[in-house]
Design an enzyme around this catalytic site. Structure first.
Site, PDB file in Angstrom:
ATOM      1  N   GLY A 277      44.246 -44.684 -76.602  1.00 21.93           N
ATOM      2  CA  GLY A 277      44.841 -45.799 -77.338  1.00 21.93           C
ATOM      3  C   GLY A 277      45.685 -46.712 -76.448  1.00 21.93           C
ATOM      4  O   GLY A 277      45.234 -47.198 -75.401  1.00 21.93           O
TER       5      GLY A 277
ATOM      6  N   LYS B 109      44.012 -37.506 -80.536  1.00 23.02           N
ATOM      7  CA  LYS B 109      45.022 -36.773 -81.298  1.00 23.02           C
ATOM      8  C   LYS B 109      44.691 -35.282 -81.336  1.00 23.02           C
ATOM      9  O   LYS B 109      45.576 -34.438 -81.167  1.00 23.02           O
ATOM     10  CB  LYS B 109      45.066 -37.282 -82.744  1.00 23.02           C
ATOM     11  CG  LYS B 109      45.729 -38.605 -82.963  1.00 23.02           C
ATOM     12  CD  LYS B 109      45.843 -38.836 -84.472  1.00 23.02           C
ATOM     13  CE  LYS B 109      46.320 -40.224 -84.807  1.00 23.02           C
ATOM     14  NZ  LYS B 109      46.377 -40.441 -86.260  1.00 23.02           N
TER      15      LYS B 109
ATOM     16  N   THR C   1      41.810 -35.412 -88.846  1.00 27.47           N
ATOM     17  CA  THR C   1      41.612 -36.606 -88.015  1.00 27.47           C
ATOM     18  C   THR C   1      40.231 -36.612 -87.392  1.00 27.47           C
ATOM     19  O   THR C   1      39.622 -35.554 -87.179  1.00 27.47           O
ATOM     20  CB  THR C   1      42.668 -36.683 -86.892  1.00 27.47           C
ATOM     21  OG1 THR C   1      42.554 -37.940 -86.224  1.00 27.47           O
ATOM     22  CG2 THR C   1      42.509 -35.577 -85.861  1.00 27.47           C
TER      23      THR C   1
ATOM     24  N   ASP D   1      49.897 -39.573 -89.100  1.00 26.48           N
ATOM     25  CA  ASP D   1      49.791 -41.019 -89.126  1.00 26.48           C
ATOM     26  C   ASP D   1      50.777 -41.535 -88.096  1.00 26.48           C
ATOM     27  O   ASP D   1      51.955 -41.165 -88.111  1.00 26.48           O
ATOM     28  CB  ASP D   1      50.077 -41.599 -90.506  1.00 26.48           C
ATOM     29  CG  ASP D   1      49.464 -42.981 -90.619  1.00 26.48           C
ATOM     30  OD1 ASP D   1      48.238 -43.104 -90.415  1.00 26.48           O
ATOM     31  OD2 ASP D   1      50.188 -43.966 -90.871  1.00 26.48           O
ATOM     32  N   SER D   2      50.263 -42.331 -87.178  1.00 25.75           N
ATOM     33  CA  SER D   2      51.115 -42.751 -86.075  1.00 25.75           C
ATOM     34  C   SER D   2      50.855 -44.203 -85.754  1.00 25.75           C
ATOM     35  O   SER D   2      49.917 -44.806 -86.255  1.00 25.75           O
ATOM     36  CB  SER D   2      50.866 -41.857 -84.855  1.00 25.75           C
ATOM     37  OG  SER D   2      49.482 -41.632 -84.667  1.00 25.75           O
TER      38      SER D   2
ATOM     39  N   HIS E 187      56.165 -38.822 -79.026  1.00 29.19           N
ATOM     40  CA  HIS E 187      56.448 -38.857 -80.471  1.00 29.19           C
ATOM     41  C   HIS E 187      55.762 -37.690 -81.186  1.00 29.19           C
ATOM     42  O   HIS E 187      56.342 -37.052 -82.051  1.00 29.19           O
ATOM     43  CB  HIS E 187      55.996 -40.200 -81.031  1.00 29.19           C
ATOM     44  CG  HIS E 187      54.586 -40.595 -80.664  1.00 29.19           C
ATOM     45  ND1 HIS E 187      54.053 -40.409 -79.408  1.00 29.19           N
ATOM     46  CD2 HIS E 187      53.571 -41.138 -81.400  1.00 29.19           C
ATOM     47  CE1 HIS E 187      52.809 -40.841 -79.385  1.00 29.19           C
ATOM     48  NE2 HIS E 187      52.482 -41.275 -80.580  1.00 29.19           N
ATOM     49  N   ARG E 188      54.502 -37.413 -80.804  1.00 27.93           N
ATOM     50  CA  ARG E 188      53.752 -36.339 -81.463  1.00 27.93           C
ATOM     51  C   ARG E 188      54.351 -34.986 -81.134  1.00 27.93           C
ATOM     52  O   ARG E 188      54.479 -34.114 -81.999  1.00 27.93           O
ATOM     53  CB  ARG E 188      52.284 -36.434 -81.020  1.00 27.93           C
ATOM     54  CG  ARG E 188      51.313 -35.645 -81.877  1.00 27.93           C
ATOM     55  CD  ARG E 188      49.879 -36.126 -81.721  1.00 27.93           C
ATOM     56  NE  ARG E 188      49.684 -37.423 -82.338  1.00 27.93           N
ATOM     57  CZ  ARG E 188      49.555 -38.572 -81.650  1.00 27.93           C
ATOM     58  NH1 ARG E 188      49.579 -38.583 -80.334  1.00 27.93           N
ATOM     59  NH2 ARG E 188      49.412 -39.707 -82.293  1.00 27.93           N
TER      60      ARG E 188
ATOM     61  N   LYS F 140      53.344 -36.029 -70.703  1.00 27.01           N
ATOM     62  CA  LYS F 140      53.448 -36.796 -71.962  1.00 27.01           C
ATOM     63  C   LYS F 140      54.000 -35.877 -73.053  1.00 27.01           C
ATOM     64  O   LYS F 140      54.848 -36.281 -73.859  1.00 27.01           O
ATOM     65  CB  LYS F 140      52.076 -37.363 -72.359  1.00 27.01           C
ATOM     66  CG  LYS F 140      52.112 -38.089 -73.701  1.00 27.01           C
ATOM     67  CD  LYS F 140      50.785 -38.722 -74.106  1.00 27.01           C
ATOM     68  CE  LYS F 140      50.899 -39.337 -75.509  1.00 27.01           C
ATOM     69  NZ  LYS F 140      49.656 -39.911 -76.022  1.00 27.01           N
TER      70      LYS F 140
HETATM   71  P1  IMP Z   1      46.084 -43.641 -87.223  1.00 29.31           P
HETATM   72  O1  IMP Z   1      44.869 -42.804 -86.957  1.00 29.31           O
HETATM   73  O2  IMP Z   1      45.929 -44.562 -88.399  1.00 29.31           O
HETATM   74  O3  IMP Z   1      47.305 -42.795 -87.304  1.00 29.31           O
HETATM   75  O4  IMP Z   1      46.198 -44.614 -85.983  1.00 29.31           O
HETATM   76  C1  IMP Z   1      47.143 -44.481 -84.987  1.00 29.31           C
HETATM   77  C2  IMP Z   1      47.050 -45.683 -84.057  1.00 29.31           C
HETATM   78  O5  IMP Z   1      48.177 -45.677 -83.192  1.00 29.31           O
HETATM   79  C3  IMP Z   1      45.811 -45.658 -83.189  1.00 29.31           C
HETATM   80  O6  IMP Z   1      45.390 -46.971 -82.922  1.00 29.31           O
HETATM   81  C4  IMP Z   1      46.283 -45.033 -81.917  1.00 29.31           C
HETATM   82  O7  IMP Z   1      45.570 -45.501 -80.834  1.00 29.31           O
HETATM   83  C5  IMP Z   1      47.759 -45.433 -81.873  1.00 29.31           C
HETATM   84  N1  IMP Z   1      48.494 -44.286 -81.348  1.00 29.31           N
HETATM   85  C6  IMP Z   1      49.173 -43.334 -82.034  1.00 29.31           C
HETATM   86  N2  IMP Z   1      49.647 -42.392 -81.226  1.00 29.31           N
HETATM   87  C7  IMP Z   1      49.247 -42.745 -79.995  1.00 29.31           C
HETATM   88  C8  IMP Z   1      49.419 -42.131 -78.718  1.00 29.31           C
HETATM   89  O8  IMP Z   1      50.014 -41.053 -78.551  1.00 29.31           O
HETATM   90  N3  IMP Z   1      48.844 -42.792 -77.705  1.00 29.31           N
HETATM   91  C9  IMP Z   1      48.170 -43.959 -77.850  1.00 29.31           C
HETATM   92  N4  IMP Z   1      47.975 -44.564 -79.003  1.00 29.31           N
HETATM   93  C10 IMP Z   1      48.522 -43.954 -80.083  1.00 29.31           C
END
Ligand code: IMP
Length: 202
Positions: free
Chosen positions: A149, A9, A4, A66-67, A176-177, A171
């Site tokens: 985010g 993250k 990443t 991926d989140s 989720h993480r 947190k």
């Molecule tokens: P990825 O890098 O494509 O997985 O993007 C994940 C998206 O979801 C990003 O826009 C993050 O800001 C949002 N996201 C995922 N996990 C979190 C979190 O724990 N806090 C805030 N935003 C998150």
């Protein structure tokens, strides 16, 4: 290493995996110049693609995440598109404001949301392992400046405060993480990482 460039993250993974005996580095620290494609359509394909590609190029165990955030009333939108739905030039703040505006316009009476994280751990010496984690919340006007985010607007159902208001360690008790990391640890795959791969460059 963690596949990443998202510092938020990486910071969370360093906290969540601090009891494990290895050094975690991100793509930038590893001098990884390439873009890691996200083939989609789902979290799982994207997490696996990131982990497998970075493991292949670096020869190190790689963790892909991926989140996203899912709005219940909008059938899970933006989901896996959470980082891109407003275009590549948008900032975290733009996406947060944009999401609040969309929900206000399209489902003002139902602001339930869910964070989803899918992790994939790829190792040069074993098959990849995938783990999922979710946490529930409600979308509110931003409170607090912690996390990253969408966190200031994610009112956690478990904690009764936004992820922007709580301490990072709080947190981690419900996120989720954190839940996905716990599933990964339960699978035994983390304990199986060989000694040579634990401290790249160190
Ligand atoms: P990825 O890098 O494509 O997985 O993007 C994940 C998206 O979801 C990003 O826009 C993050 O800001 C949002 N996201 C995922 N996990 C979190 C979190 O724990 N806090 C805030 N935003 C998150």
């Amino acid at each position: 290493m963690v596949a990443t460039r998202n510092r938020g993250k990486l910071t969370e993974f360093r906290r969540l995996l601090r009891d494990h005996p290895w050094t975690l580095i991100g793509l930038d620290d590893a001098g990884f110049a390439g873009d890691v494609a996200e083939p989609g359509p789902g979290y799982e394909e994207n997490a696996l693609a990131k982990a497998l590609e970075v493991c292949r190029v670096t020869g190190l165990p790689a963790l892909g995440d991926d989140s996203g955030i899912e709005v219940e009333a909008l059938r899970g939108w933006p989901g896996p598109h959470s980082s891109r739905w407003l275009g590549n030039a948008a900032s975290d703040a733009d996406r947060l404001r944009g999401l609040l505006d969309e929900v206000e316009r399209r489902s003002p009476g139902d602001r339930r949301v869910r964070y989803v994280a899918v992790l994939a751990l790829a190792r040069p010496d074993a098959e990849p392992v995938v783990a999922h984690g979710t946490c529930d919340g409600v979308l509110v006007e931003p409170r607090g400046d912690g996390g990253f985010g969408y966190d200031p607007s994610f009112l956690s159902t478990d904690l009764g405060r936004t992820f922007g208001e709580v301490a990072p360690e709080e947190k981690d008790t419900v996120s989720h993480r954190a839940r996905a990391v716990a599933r990964l640890a339960e699978s035994g795959v983390l304990a199986g990482i060989p000694e040579w791969a634990r401290n790249p460059g160190g």
